[in-house]
Enzyme design. Structure first.
Site, PDB file in Angstrom:
ATOM      1  N   ARG A  87       5.419 -25.877  20.780  1.00  0.00           N
ATOM      2  CA  ARG A  87       5.666 -26.564  22.060  1.00  0.00           C
ATOM      3  C   ARG A  87       4.749 -27.946  21.605  1.00  0.00           C
ATOM      4  O   ARG A  87       4.959 -28.867  22.672  1.00  0.00           O
ATOM      5  CB  ARG A  87       4.922 -25.847  22.938  1.00  0.00           C
ATOM      6  CG  ARG A  87       5.526 -24.414  23.243  1.00  0.00           C
ATOM      7  CD  ARG A  87       5.068 -23.708  24.268  1.00  0.00           C
ATOM      8  NE  ARG A  87       3.376 -23.298  23.699  1.00  0.00           N
ATOM      9  CZ  ARG A  87       2.742 -22.644  24.363  1.00  0.00           C
ATOM     10  NH1 ARG A  87       2.958 -22.250  25.484  1.00  0.00           N
ATOM     11  NH2 ARG A  87       1.430 -22.560  23.581  1.00  0.00           N
TER      12      ARG A  87
ATOM     13  N   CYS B  65      -4.368 -23.794  24.583  1.00  0.00           N
ATOM     14  CA  CYS B  65      -4.302 -23.640  22.872  1.00  0.00           C
ATOM     15  C   CYS B  65      -4.543 -22.043  22.660  1.00  0.00           C
ATOM     16  O   CYS B  65      -5.422 -21.541  23.070  1.00  0.00           O
ATOM     17  CB  CYS B  65      -4.909 -24.532  22.102  1.00  0.00           C
ATOM     18  SG  CYS B  65      -4.835 -24.133  20.412  1.00  0.00           S
TER      19      CYS B  65
ATOM     20  N   ASP C 145       1.229 -25.367  17.184  1.00  0.00           N
ATOM     21  CA  ASP C 145       1.954 -24.870  18.286  1.00  0.00           C
ATOM     22  C   ASP C 145       3.415 -25.295  18.411  1.00  0.00           C
ATOM     23  O   ASP C 145       3.628 -26.669  18.431  1.00  0.00           O
ATOM     24  CB  ASP C 145       1.076 -25.104  19.505  1.00  0.00           C
ATOM     25  CG  ASP C 145       1.723 -24.310  20.708  1.00  0.00           C
ATOM     26  OD1 ASP C 145       3.007 -24.654  21.012  1.00  0.00           O
ATOM     27  OD2 ASP C 145       0.882 -23.523  21.441  1.00  0.00           O
TER      28      ASP C 145
ATOM     29  N   CYS D  66      -2.117 -29.400  16.765  1.00  0.00           N
ATOM     30  CA  CYS D  66      -2.004 -28.023  16.484  1.00  0.00           C
ATOM     31  C   CYS D  66      -0.625 -27.565  15.978  1.00  0.00           C
ATOM     32  O   CYS D  66       0.394 -28.304  16.295  1.00  0.00           O
ATOM     33  CB  CYS D  66      -2.320 -27.595  18.030  1.00  0.00           C
ATOM     34  SG  CYS D  66      -2.394 -25.680  18.042  1.00  0.00           S
TER      35      CYS D  66
ATOM     36  N   HIS E   2      -4.259 -29.454  22.800  1.00  0.00           N
ATOM     37  CA  HIS E   2      -3.383 -29.298  23.997  1.00  0.00           C
ATOM     38  C   HIS E   2      -3.830 -28.269  24.828  1.00  0.00           C
ATOM     39  O   HIS E   2      -4.614 -27.176  24.269  1.00  0.00           O
ATOM     40  CB  HIS E   2      -1.845 -28.803  23.541  1.00  0.00           C
ATOM     41  CG  HIS E   2      -1.862 -27.515  22.909  1.00  0.00           C
ATOM     42  ND1 HIS E   2      -1.287 -26.171  23.362  1.00  0.00           N
ATOM     43  CD2 HIS E   2      -2.019 -27.288  21.364  1.00  0.00           C
ATOM     44  CE1 HIS E   2      -1.619 -25.211  22.478  1.00  0.00           C
ATOM     45  NE2 HIS E   2      -1.863 -25.812  21.549  1.00  0.00           N
TER      46      HIS E   2
HETATM   47 CO    CO Z   1      -2.548 -24.672  19.983  1.00  0.00          CO
END
Ligand code: CO
Length: 206
Positions: free
Chosen positions: A46, A101, A44, A42, A98
């Site tokens: 993080r 999400c 993301d 992803c 994750h």
């Molecule tokens: Co995500």
């Protein structure tokens, strides 16, 4: 005027640290890359691929998009997989989702999110397919987390169904596709135990 000086400063420090540990590191790296792994994750912020699995530049080929999707007609993702498998001859592809999400959560929210809702239609396909299981989970956060897992499992299937992976297996290449999930709140990865290493396994045979 130089913009974002902090990032350039960080970059110089990082390059110096790497050189201090191995003076030839960048010289060796500039000659070739020979990663063994392709990470599909992803976007993301993080979930930084290399850091999570402790791999250096040159060790992990990476493709990231919102909600770690592998769409059969996405020329971007398919090109990455093709290059990784046919040219770099990587041995492992991991689809890594994750928990929590935002993309997965947005896919099941009623409110509109604009253009990204078209992309997230692929997550809604997973919701339709697994509707019964998901509707039995009463807690909303747990339902999102289960959908995060189911989405990874579905994307693993999408990877193994590409002509790229099937051709690789047909030509005798050693290649395993894994489904993993990462928990932002403790930094730990979990293997969803859906790895596929051959056409036989893809078809569900022992
Ligand atoms: Co995500």
């Amino acid at each position: 005027m130089k913009t974002l000086p902090r990032l350039f400063e960080n970059n110089r420090k990082w390059a110096n640290q790497v050189c201090a540990a191995d003076p030839d590191f960048f010289k060796k790296l500039s000659r070739q890359q020979a990663p063994e792994f392709l990470w599909i994750g992803c976007s993301d912020s993080r979930v930084p691929a290399n850091e999570i699995v402790g791999l250096l530049p040159g060790e992990l080929f990476v493709h990231r998009n919102v909600a770690n999707l592998v769409v059969h007609s996405d020329i971007n993702c398919l090109s990455v997989i093709q290059y990784a498998v046919q040219v770099l001859k990587i041995r492992h592809i991991m689809v890594c989702g994750h928990y929590g999400c935002g993309g997965v959560r947005a896919a099941i929210e009623e409110c509109p999110h604009g253009l990204v809702d078209n992309w997230l239609g692929h997550v809604r396909d997973v919701v339709r397919k697994r509707h019964r299981e998901l509707s039995e989970i009463s807690d909303a956060d747990r339902r999102v987390d289960r959908l995060c897992e189911l989405n990874v499992i579905e994307q693993v299937q999408n990877v193994v169904n590409t002509t790229i992976v099937r051709d690789a297996w047909n030509s005798g290449a050693s290649l395993t596709v894994h489904g993993w999930i990462y928990r932002i709140s403790d930094g730990l990865l979990q293997d969803l135990d859906v790895s596929v290493s051959s056409d036989r396994e893809r078809d569900g045979q022992p």
